[in-house]
Design a protein around this motif. Structure first.
Motif, PDB file in Angstrom:
ATOM      1  N   UNK A 131      56.158  33.166  37.853  1.00 64.62           N
ATOM      2  CA  UNK A 131      57.540  33.416  38.283  1.00 64.62           C
ATOM      3  C   UNK A 131      57.787  32.928  39.702  1.00 64.62           C
ATOM      4  N   UNK A 132      56.768  33.030  40.544  1.00 65.44           N
ATOM      5  CA  UNK A 132      56.958  32.631  41.941  1.00 65.44           C
ATOM      6  C   UNK A 132      57.045  31.114  42.102  1.00 65.44           C
ATOM      7  N   UNK A 133      56.431  30.384  41.200  1.00 64.16           N
ATOM      8  CA  UNK A 133      56.479  28.917  41.288  1.00 64.16           C
ATOM      9  C   UNK A 133      55.740  28.390  42.506  1.00 64.16           C
ATOM     10  N   UNK A 134      56.048  27.154  42.846  1.00 58.24           N
ATOM     11  CA  UNK A 134      55.327  26.474  43.945  1.00 58.24           C
ATOM     12  C   UNK A 134      55.681  27.035  45.313  1.00 58.24           C
ATOM     13  N   UNK A 135      54.670  27.313  46.104  1.00 57.02           N
ATOM     14  CA  UNK A 135      54.885  27.673  47.510  1.00 57.02           C
ATOM     15  C   UNK A 135      53.584  27.330  48.218  1.00 57.02           C
ATOM     16  N   UNK A 136      53.664  26.576  49.296  1.00 60.79           N
ATOM     17  CA  UNK A 136      52.422  26.098  49.914  1.00 60.79           C
ATOM     18  C   UNK A 136      51.655  27.208  50.630  1.00 60.79           C
ATOM     19  N   UNK A 137      52.229  28.406  50.717  1.00 60.26           N
ATOM     20  CA  UNK A 137      51.503  29.534  51.344  1.00 60.26           C
ATOM     21  C   UNK A 137      51.032  30.541  50.309  1.00 60.26           C
ATOM     22  N   UNK A 138      51.082  30.164  49.042  1.00 60.56           N
ATOM     23  CA  UNK A 138      50.613  31.051  47.966  1.00 60.56           C
ATOM     24  C   UNK A 138      49.613  30.272  47.112  1.00 60.56           C
ATOM     25  N   UNK A 139      48.507  30.937  46.788  1.00 60.59           N
ATOM     26  CA  UNK A 139      47.452  30.244  46.036  1.00 60.59           C
ATOM     27  C   UNK A 139      48.015  29.760  44.689  1.00 60.59           C
ATOM     28  N   UNK A 140      47.639  28.552  44.333  1.00 57.25           N
ATOM     29  CA  UNK A 140      48.215  27.934  43.145  1.00 57.25           C
ATOM     30  C   UNK A 140      47.418  28.310  41.893  1.00 57.25           C
ATOM     31  N   UNK A 141      48.137  28.545  40.816  1.00 54.47           N
ATOM     32  CA  UNK A 141      47.482  28.874  39.543  1.00 54.47           C
ATOM     33  C   UNK A 141      47.666  27.707  38.583  1.00 54.47           C
ATOM     34  N   UNK A 142      46.553  27.270  37.964  1.00 61.11           N
ATOM     35  CA  UNK A 142      46.630  26.115  37.067  1.00 61.11           C
ATOM     36  C   UNK A 142      46.775  26.520  35.602  1.00 61.11           C
ATOM     37  N   UNK A 143      46.495  27.775  35.305  1.00 61.91           N
ATOM     38  CA  UNK A 143      46.604  28.190  33.911  1.00 61.91           C
ATOM     39  C   UNK A 143      45.580  29.260  33.576  1.00 61.91           C
ATOM     40  N   UNK A 144      45.496  29.564  32.305  1.00 64.09           N
ATOM     41  CA  UNK A 144      44.619  30.642  31.856  1.00 64.09           C
ATOM     42  C   UNK A 144      43.814  30.162  30.648  1.00 64.09           C
ATOM     43  N   UNK A 145      42.831  30.934  30.271  1.00 67.57           N
ATOM     44  CA  UNK A 145      42.066  30.599  29.079  1.00 67.57           C
ATOM     45  C   UNK A 145      41.128  31.740  28.729  1.00 67.57           C
ATOM     46  N   UNK A 146      40.677  31.740  27.478  1.00 65.17           N
ATOM     47  CA  UNK A 146      39.719  32.776  27.061  1.00 65.17           C
ATOM     48  C   UNK A 146      38.402  32.126  26.700  1.00 65.17           C
ATOM     49  N   UNK A 147      37.325  32.849  26.949  1.00 64.34           N
ATOM     50  CA  UNK A 147      36.001  32.390  26.540  1.00 64.34           C
ATOM     51  C   UNK A 147      35.280  33.582  25.916  1.00 64.34           C
ATOM     52  N   UNK A 148      34.213  33.283  25.196  1.00 64.09           N
ATOM     53  CA  UNK A 148      33.330  34.367  24.748  1.00 64.09           C
ATOM     54  C   UNK A 148      31.991  34.136  25.435  1.00 64.09           C
ATOM     55  N   UNK A 149      31.573  35.108  26.252  1.00 71.59           N
ATOM     56  CA  UNK A 149      30.330  34.951  27.020  1.00 71.59           C
ATOM     57  C   UNK A 149      29.470  36.187  26.811  1.00 71.59           C
ATOM     58  N   UNK A 150      28.250  35.991  26.388  1.00 66.41           N
ATOM     59  CA  UNK A 150      27.330  37.095  26.061  1.00 66.41           C
ATOM     60  C   UNK A 150      27.982  38.095  25.109  1.00 66.41           C
ATOM     61  N   UNK A 151      28.715  37.569  24.144  1.00 65.00           N
ATOM     62  CA  UNK A 151      29.324  38.421  23.108  1.00 65.00           C
ATOM     63  C   UNK A 151      30.599  39.106  23.552  1.00 65.00           C
ATOM     64  N   UNK A 152      31.018  38.882  24.792  1.00 66.31           N
ATOM     65  CA  UNK A 152      32.238  39.558  25.266  1.00 66.31           C
ATOM     66  C   UNK A 152      33.360  38.540  25.422  1.00 66.31           C
ATOM     67  N   UNK A 153      34.572  38.969  25.018  1.00 67.79           N
ATOM     68  CA  UNK A 153      35.721  38.079  25.194  1.00 67.79           C
ATOM     69  C   UNK A 153      36.214  38.203  26.642  1.00 67.79           C
ATOM     70  N   UNK A 154      36.316  37.055  27.296  1.00 66.72           N
ATOM     71  CA  UNK A 154      36.641  37.028  28.729  1.00 66.72           C
ATOM     72  C   UNK A 154      37.985  36.332  28.938  1.00 66.72           C
ATOM     73  N   UNK A 155      38.803  36.937  29.819  1.00 68.05           N
ATOM     74  CA  UNK A 155      40.075  36.317  30.200  1.00 68.05           C
ATOM     75  C   UNK A 155      39.859  35.603  31.535  1.00 68.05           C
ATOM     76  N   UNK A 156      40.270  34.346  31.626  1.00 64.45           N
ATOM     77  CA  UNK A 156      40.030  33.531  32.826  1.00 64.45           C
ATOM     78  C   UNK A 156      41.336  32.992  33.393  1.00 64.45           C
TER      79      UNK A 156
END
Ligand SMILES: Nc1ncnc2c1ncn2[C@@H]1O[C@H](COP(=O)(O)OP(=O)(O)OP(=O)(O)O)[C@@H](O)[C@H]1O
Length: 358
Positions: free
Chosen positions: A55-80
């Motif tokens: 919602x905040x969109x681009x701002x050079x003083x706010x850390x940028x987010x590239x996206x999200x994804x899920x993985x399964x690691x050691x049998x656990x579902x992880x949100x990244x």
């Protein structure tokens, strides 16, 4: 996107942060990123962070987010959550490591970035709710950006989770948050003031005040009377005035981020390096500062003489305690204090030497 989790670079209450590398062939994701991860079942804060950053969109003083994804690691579902990587780490760790104040030139520069970021956040109808130096990331080029939006919320939002839990970190908490559970944009400005004190003294706000030995006594000091954190005497007059504008107890009278942006302390000066009398990096707290009206201890208020009930002295900073915002709404100081602490329902997590309340 194909990516590989590399070494861990940070831990928070909600997540683990690691380096992540990609093949570099994607135009959307850089070759090196930070990935913030938690189990899917406890990923609410991370998802909130993703939504707010979207919602905040681009701002050079706010850390940028590239996206999200899920993985399964050691049998656990992880949100990244994939974020731009800050090679300089967080400002809080930097100061803690050196134990030194930052040169005032740097304090001004970092503060300017934080205020610009807060302007963007507040103008878009959000408050960050956890402004502190651990959440200010430094990049290779020396830029600073606000990160960690896990607790951020829309203006006026008072959802069920917020209703029952205080959010933020006690040391940085504003009087209205302690007294009334209010976490709006002025609370971010109070926390900004605490951050400037910390950058310019090398010590956290409130840490040198007598009588603050645990979270409860801290809360009492923040919520009562006219006392504000001590302002480092070595800070320039402009810096002191800036901090005073952040430490106005009444949130309605506290300066906004937009107003602070025009404060002389943040003025861009071509000769900034020589503009400070205190650029040695050794600013210290003074014995006294006129801005601080300090009772000698948390019970040194005229209307607190009747406090007789035993305060739980065994609760120290960092101990698990449960803190209810509503305990401050009852009138009697005795009830307020005894309602503040119980060991029955711990809902705290430790951040450095202090306690995060969620
Ligand atoms: N993008 C990033 N680049 C480099 N380091 C990062 C990045 N994001 C986070 N970190 C590191 O990881 C630490 C924990 O991250 P963060 O504070 O975002 O996690 P959290 O689970 O939300 O923690 P908190 O307990 O503060 O809410 C940070 O203090 C920082 O040192």
């Amino acid at each position: 996107m194909e990516w590989i989790r590399r070494e861990t670079i940070g831990h928070g209450s909600f997540s683990t942060v690691s380096l992540a590398t990609t093949s570099g062939s994607s135009t959307r994701f850089p070759a090196l990123m930070a990935v913030k991860s938690s189990g899917v079942v406890c990923s609410a804060a991370l998802r909130n962070e993703r939504d707010v950053l979207d919602d905040l969109g681009e701002c050079s003083e706010i850390v940028r987010c590239f996206g999200e994804g899920k993985t399964v690691e050691n049998g656990e579902e992880i949100y990244n959550l994939f974020l731009e990587y800050a090679s300089g780490g967080n400002l809080g760790a930097r100061i803690k490591k050196s134990g030194e104040a930052l040169p005032e030139y740097d304090v001004r520069r970092f503060t300017r970035s934080i205020v610009k970021g807060l302007c963007h956040i507040h103008a878009n109808g959000f408050s960050h709710c956890d402004v502190k130096l651990e959440n200010i990331l430094v990049f290779g080029d020396g830029d600073a950006k606000i990160s960690d939006f896990g607790l951020a919320k829309r203006r006026g939002e008072f959802g069920e989770e917020i209703r029952v839990n205080i959010r933020g970190t006690p040391l940085y908490m504003a009087p209205e948050s302690v007294n009334h559970g209010e976490f709006e944009s002025p609370a971010d400005i109070w926390a900004l003031g605490c951050s400037v004190v910390e950058m310019s003294s090398g010590k956290t706000a409130w840490c040198l005040e007598e009588g603050i030995t645990n979270v409860m006594s801290l809360m009492v000091r923040i919520g009562s009377g006219e006392e504000v954190p001590r302002i480092p005497v070595g800070l320039s007059e402009e810096g002191k005035d800036f901090v005073r504008k952040c430490f106005v107890k009444n949130p309605a009278e506290r300066w906004t981020a937009q107003m602070l942006l025009d404060h002389p302390f943040l003025a861009v000066d071509g000769d900034e390096t020589s503009s400070t009398s205190t650029s040695s990096g050794s600013l210290r707290y003074g014995e006294e500062d006129e801005a601080s009206v300090s009772p000698r201890d948390p019970f040194d208020f005229p209307d607190w003489n009747s406090v007789q009930s035993p305060v739980n002295d065994s609760v120290t900073v960092g101990s698990p305690v449960y803190y209810s915002p509503f305990s401050f709404l009852v009138r009697s100081p005795e009830e307020r204090i005894s309602g503040l602490v119980t060991e029955n329902a711990p809902d705290w997590s430790v951040s450095c030497d202090w306690v995060n309340v969620r």
